[in-house]
Design a protein around this motif. Structure first.
Motif, mmCIF file in Angstrom:
data_model
loop_
_atom_site.group_PDB
_atom_site.id
_atom_site.type_symbol
_atom_site.label_atom_id
_atom_site.label_comp_id
_atom_site.label_asym_id
_atom_site.label_seq_id
_atom_site.Cartn_x
_atom_site.Cartn_y
_atom_site.Cartn_z
ATOM 1 N N TYR A 27 0.869 -1.173 0.000
ATOM 2 C CA TYR A 27 0.000 0.000 0.000
ATOM 3 C C TYR A 27 0.904 1.221 0.000
ATOM 4 C CZ TYR A 27 -3.387 -3.463 1.568
ATOM 5 O OH TYR A 27 -4.186 -4.576 1.660
ATOM 6 N N THR A 77 -7.648 1.350 -4.218
ATOM 7 C CA THR A 77 -7.110 1.847 -2.963
ATOM 8 C C THR A 77 -7.845 1.198 -1.807
ATOM 9 O OG1 THR A 77 -6.677 3.834 -1.650
ATOM 10 C CG2 THR A 77 -8.642 3.870 -3.040
ATOM 11 N N ASP A 78 -7.093 0.752 -0.828
ATOM 12 C CA ASP A 78 -7.671 0.083 0.338
ATOM 13 C C ASP A 78 -7.427 0.984 1.545
ATOM 14 O OD1 ASP A 78 -8.883 -1.753 1.922
ATOM 15 O OD2 ASP A 78 -7.247 -3.193 1.925
ATOM 16 N N GLN A 79 -8.302 1.957 1.722
ATOM 17 C CA GLN A 79 -8.130 2.967 2.757
ATOM 18 C C GLN A 79 -9.083 2.755 3.927
ATOM 19 O OE1 GLN A 79 -8.955 6.130 -0.130
ATOM 20 N NE2 GLN A 79 -7.120 7.174 0.585
ATOM 21 N N ALA A 161 -13.309 -0.507 5.570
ATOM 22 C CA ALA A 161 -12.360 -0.335 4.470
ATOM 23 C C ALA A 161 -13.101 0.034 3.198
ATOM 24 C CB ALA A 161 -11.558 -1.614 4.242
ATOM 25 N N THR A 162 -12.429 0.769 2.321
ATOM 26 C CA THR A 162 -13.047 1.136 1.042
ATOM 27 C C THR A 162 -13.322 -0.087 0.180
ATOM 28 O OG1 THR A 162 -10.831 1.537 0.131
ATOM 29 C CG2 THR A 162 -12.052 3.451 0.950
ATOM 30 N N THR A 163 -12.636 -1.198 0.457
ATOM 31 C CA THR A 163 -12.811 -2.410 -0.355
ATOM 32 C C THR A 163 -13.730 -3.431 0.294
ATOM 33 O OG1 THR A 163 -10.803 -3.318 0.650
ATOM 34 C CG2 THR A 163 -10.557 -2.172 -1.458
ATOM 35 N N ASP A 164 -14.430 -3.038 1.331
ATOM 36 C CA ASP A 164 -15.354 -3.951 2.012
ATOM 37 C C ASP A 164 -16.553 -4.193 1.102
ATOM 38 O OD1 ASP A 164 -17.274 -5.209 3.632
ATOM 39 O OD2 ASP A 164 -16.517 -4.217 5.433
ATOM 40 N N THR A 215 -10.784 -0.064 -7.337
ATOM 41 C CA THR A 215 -11.369 -0.294 -6.015
ATOM 42 C C THR A 215 -12.657 -1.098 -6.121
ATOM 43 O OG1 THR A 215 -10.423 1.805 -5.251
ATOM 44 C CG2 THR A 215 -12.148 0.838 -3.900
ATOM 45 N N LEU A 218 -11.877 -4.721 -6.826
ATOM 46 C CA LEU A 218 -11.338 -5.349 -5.629
ATOM 47 C C LEU A 218 -12.448 -5.633 -4.624
ATOM 48 C CD1 LEU A 218 -8.664 -6.273 -4.409
ATOM 49 C CD2 LEU A 218 -8.389 -4.004 -3.428
ATOM 50 N N ALA A 219 -13.367 -4.697 -4.488
ATOM 51 C CA ALA A 219 -14.504 -4.905 -3.588
ATOM 52 C C ALA A 219 -15.379 -6.061 -4.063
ATOM 53 C CB ALA A 219 -15.336 -3.624 -3.485
ATOM 54 N N ASN A 222 -13.681 -9.204 -3.087
ATOM 55 C CA ASN A 222 -13.844 -9.422 -1.653
ATOM 56 C C ASN A 222 -15.236 -9.956 -1.337
ATOM 57 O OD1 ASN A 222 -11.268 -8.648 -0.967
ATOM 58 N ND2 ASN A 222 -11.819 -6.533 -0.509
#
Length: 247
Positions: A27, A77-79, A161-164, A215, A218-219, A222
């Motif tokens: 990251y 981005t995983d923020q 997380a933004t990727t949840d 993002t 990625l989400a 997930n």
């Protein structure tokens, strides 16, 4: 490729610098903060911000000194992020953290145990946005306990997380970080510089991957793993096939 699962950055960064590990998925601000502390001491003024290009330039210089090359960052981005229930968002007409501050409501926050004094958590929410954080419940980062606390009304805000990928199913919506409190945490390949000089094709392959990774994608992956219970390796392979990245 041989995977080597290592828990902490202290361990794998030393192995990456020594060419015992050649590639690490990182990251941007995470590795930047680590390298900055290593070079300038713990608690040094951060070199990263929410500006990706500026952060990349500064972190790349620190990485070069450790024999590490940073390749192209992904859009993904995983923020840290902050969510409210959809019911709360609709009732109070909030879509951003600034909107939440404008309500002047007292806010209880479910978050990681170290949130209270972190600039990217409760401290920043107070100082940057002016949100009236009255209590931080140490229920963890993106945990079921934190989400349940929001759903029950025990807290109004929960750290996720933004990727949840499960937020919609949980009845939660992210509030936009419209003032850029969170530093850029774009996914980025960190590669041993010596090894890369002998394997130049690796940079092309990894940069191609970064170019396709968003993002939202990625989400979605997930969600497939966390909600649909698919195997991570199967989800990853399907993504690579769908993006035309497998030869």
């Amino acid at each position: 490729v041989t995977q080597k699962l290592v828990d902490t950055r202290d361990i794998y960064m030393a192995q990456l610098a020594d060419n015992k590990v050649q590639v690490v998925p990182e990251y941007l601000s995470g590795i930047g903060d680590y390298l900055n502390d290593q070079a300038n001491g713990a608690g040094s003024t951060p070199v990263t911000s929410n500006n990706v290009e500026e952060s990349l330039d500064k972190v790349s210089m620190l990485a070069e000194g450790e024999g590490v090359t940073l390749l192209e960052p992904a859009e993904a981005t995983d923020q840290n992020a902050y969510a409210v229930t959809k019911e709360f968002a609709d009732k109070n007409s909030v879509t951003t953290l600034s909107d939440l501050a404008a309500t002047s409501l007292p806010i209880k926050l479910a978050a990681a145990p170290d949130c209270k004094d972190r600039q990217d958590c409760a401290k920043g929410l107070k100082d940057v946005y002016g949100i009236d954080i009255t209590q931080v419940l140490p229920l963890g980062f993106g945990t079921r306990e934190g989400k349940d606390a929001a759903a029950s009304g025990e807290v109004q805000l929960v750290q996720v997380a933004t990727t949840d990928g499960s937020l919609e199913d949980d009845g939660l919506v992210l509030l936009e970080d419209d003032k850029g409190l969170q530093p850029a945490q774009n996914l980025i390949p960190a590669v041993n510089t010596t090894w890369l000089a002998d394997n130049k094709g690796a940079a092309d392959a990894l940069n191609e991957l970064s170019a396709q990774l968003t993002t939202d994608k990625l989400a979605d992956m997930n969600t497939a793993v966390d909600v649909d219970r698919e195997k991570p390796a199967d989800v990853a392979k399907q993504f690579l096939e769908d993006e035309g990245l497998l030869g």
